[in-house]
Design an enzyme around this catalytic site. Structure first.
Site, PDB file in Angstrom:
ATOM      1  N   ASP A 197       0.848  -1.195   0.000  1.00 44.00           N
ATOM      2  CA  ASP A 197       0.000   0.000   0.000  1.00 44.00           C
ATOM      3  C   ASP A 197       0.883   1.245   0.000  1.00 44.00           C
ATOM      4  OD1 ASP A 197      -2.994   0.881   0.445  1.00 44.00           O
ATOM      5  OD2 ASP A 197      -1.847   2.057   1.882  1.00 44.00           O
ATOM      6  N   TYR A 319      -1.978  12.094   3.690  1.00 40.26           N
ATOM      7  CA  TYR A 319      -1.111  12.471   2.570  1.00 40.26           C
ATOM      8  C   TYR A 319      -0.974  11.364   1.537  1.00 40.26           C
ATOM      9  CZ  TYR A 319       2.660  10.028   5.189  1.00 40.26           C
ATOM     10  OH  TYR A 319       3.427   9.118   5.868  1.00 40.26           O
ATOM     11  N   HIS A 376      -4.989  -7.528   0.917  1.00 41.60           N
ATOM     12  CA  HIS A 376      -4.220  -6.288   0.975  1.00 41.60           C
ATOM     13  C   HIS A 376      -3.317  -6.216   2.202  1.00 41.60           C
ATOM     14  CE1 HIS A 376      -3.384  -2.231  -0.247  1.00 41.60           C
ATOM     15  NE2 HIS A 376      -3.780  -1.733   0.904  1.00 41.60           N
TER      16      HIS A 376
END
Length: 404
Positions: A197, A319, A376
């Site tokens: 990720d 962010y 994931h």
């Protein structure tokens, strides 16, 4: 047990402060009061569906709230975290800017130990790597451990601080800070970066921008925006099915990231106003992004979200969504095509590249393994398989770290 691996190598360039996590009783009581008072909205057609098409169901949220209040034990998670060596260190990003960085570690006493930094993603934390670290400390002693394991809280995540309220965190800054951490720990001669990720994006940047990063391994990889996919003729039926799932998620699963990237102030303030809001928003991802056949236990989900709440991570951490904005307008993300790359593809991840495509695009591919299970959150879902891949990749790049 934590003290067995808590002795850093002798060439550390800065002061390491041992750290113990403790949430005060006052904070716990305040959290419980907020959770008790948090309202769950009325039944609708959408929130009665239990197939995740529209997010979490009302029934799941009711059950999770009840367990969070009645039987969930945050202190158990605290003890588990503190059972590993934890440290804080101050890292300079520039001459005028510095940041406090937290990390968990397993330090080796071997002179030829390979340093590797594990970079978590969103909505994750360094806790994702604790099951793997548990396996390592049961498999090795400090005298035999072939690696230095460093698992930081990314800047603006968890127990790490922020640069300044007057500076926006970026992926480039985060990569620079993580490189600074590894240099401060005495690994200026070289290290390996690993990530999934957001962590995969930071590892990619480290591979490009920092010579100390000699190799990198990721468990998320996708086509660059604007690039034409290689031919599908070489793909197996299972690869095609995995790509189809990825395409579907890109079509109906990215709304959250567009909100994060375009309105981080609003969503940050709204979601962090209530534990229940945080549970619904992050719980959706922790449920939907895993292998549907073996989802994360509810206690694990509540532990991760409690950690986000107590560390006020969510409004600081957005962010990562700038990446989605860049992808949407076709801006590619830097990645080295020279330094050795390792890639573990877990079938139920959000973004994948089949092996024939990876081999065609990345001539520096040193390791690839495809897994039929896992999603994931690979290090949480399949820690044994994840660790096996890491060790195989490190064997493949061992020559880069041979002691002269």
């Amino acid at each position: 047990m934590a003290s067995n691996f808590d002795v850093p190598p002798g060439n550390v360039l800065t002061h390491l402060e041992p750290f113990t996590l403790h949430v005060s009783e006052e904070e716990l009581e305040h959290f419980k009061k907020l959770l008790e008072m948090s309202n769950i909205g009325p039944t609708t057609w959408w929130n009665q569906q239990d197939d995740s098409r529209f997010g979490v169901s009302r029934e799941w949220l009711l059950k999770a709230k009840d367990i969070w209040l009645s039987t969930f034990d945050w202190r158990k998670h605290e003890v588990y975290i503190n059972n590993f060596p934890n440290f804080k260190v101050t890292i300079k990003e520039t001459d005028s800017c510095q940041i406090d960085v937290h990390f968990a570690a397993l330090f080796s006493k071997r002179k030829d130990a390979i340093p590797i930094v594990f970079l978590h993603g969103f909505p994750s934390s360094f806790m994702d790597f604790l099951p793997m670290m548990d396996l390592l400390r049961n498999k090795y002693t400090p005298e035999s451990l072939p690696y230095h394991i460093i698992a930081p809280s990314l800047p603006d995540y968890g127990l790490s601080g922020s640069l300044s309220q007057n500076l926006e965190m970026t992926l480039e800054r985060a990569a620079s800070i993580m490189n600074g951490l590894m240099i401060a720990l005495g690994f200026e001669k070289g290290y390996v970066a690993q990530g999934g990720d957001l962590g995969s994006m930071i590892a990619r940047l480290m591979s490009v921008n920092h010579k100390e990063c000699k190799a990198f391994h990721v468990n998320m990889l996708t086509l660059e925006p604007g690039s034409a996919p290689p031919s599908t003729d070489c793909l197996a039926p299972e690869d095609l099915r995995i790509l189809e799932r990825t395409l579907k998620w890109q079509q109906d699963g990215l709304a959250y990231a567009l909100e994060h990237g375009t309105r981080p102030a609003t969503v940050g303030l709204a979601i962090s106003s209530s534990p229940l809001s945080l549970l619904a928003w992050l719980g959706e991802k922790l449920l939907e992004w895993t292998d549907p056949r073996e989802q994360l236990p509810l206690d694990t989900i509540l532990g991760l979200i409690s950690f986000y709440w107590f560390t006020q991570t969510f409004p600081r951490s957005l962010y990562h969504a700038n990446l989605v904005k860049n992808y949407s307008v076709g801006i590619p993300h830097p990645i080295s095509t020279e330094k050795p790359l390792g890639y573990s593809m877990f079938a139920y991840d959000l973004a994948v590249l089949p092996k024939p495509w990876v081999q065609e695009i990345y001539p520096n591919l040193a390791f690839f393994n495809a897994h039929s299970k896992g999603g994931h959150f690979a290090s949480l879902e399949r820690p044994s398989e994840f660790l096996e891949d890491i060790e195989r990749f490190l064997q493949a790049v061992n020559r880069l770290f041979e002691v002269e």
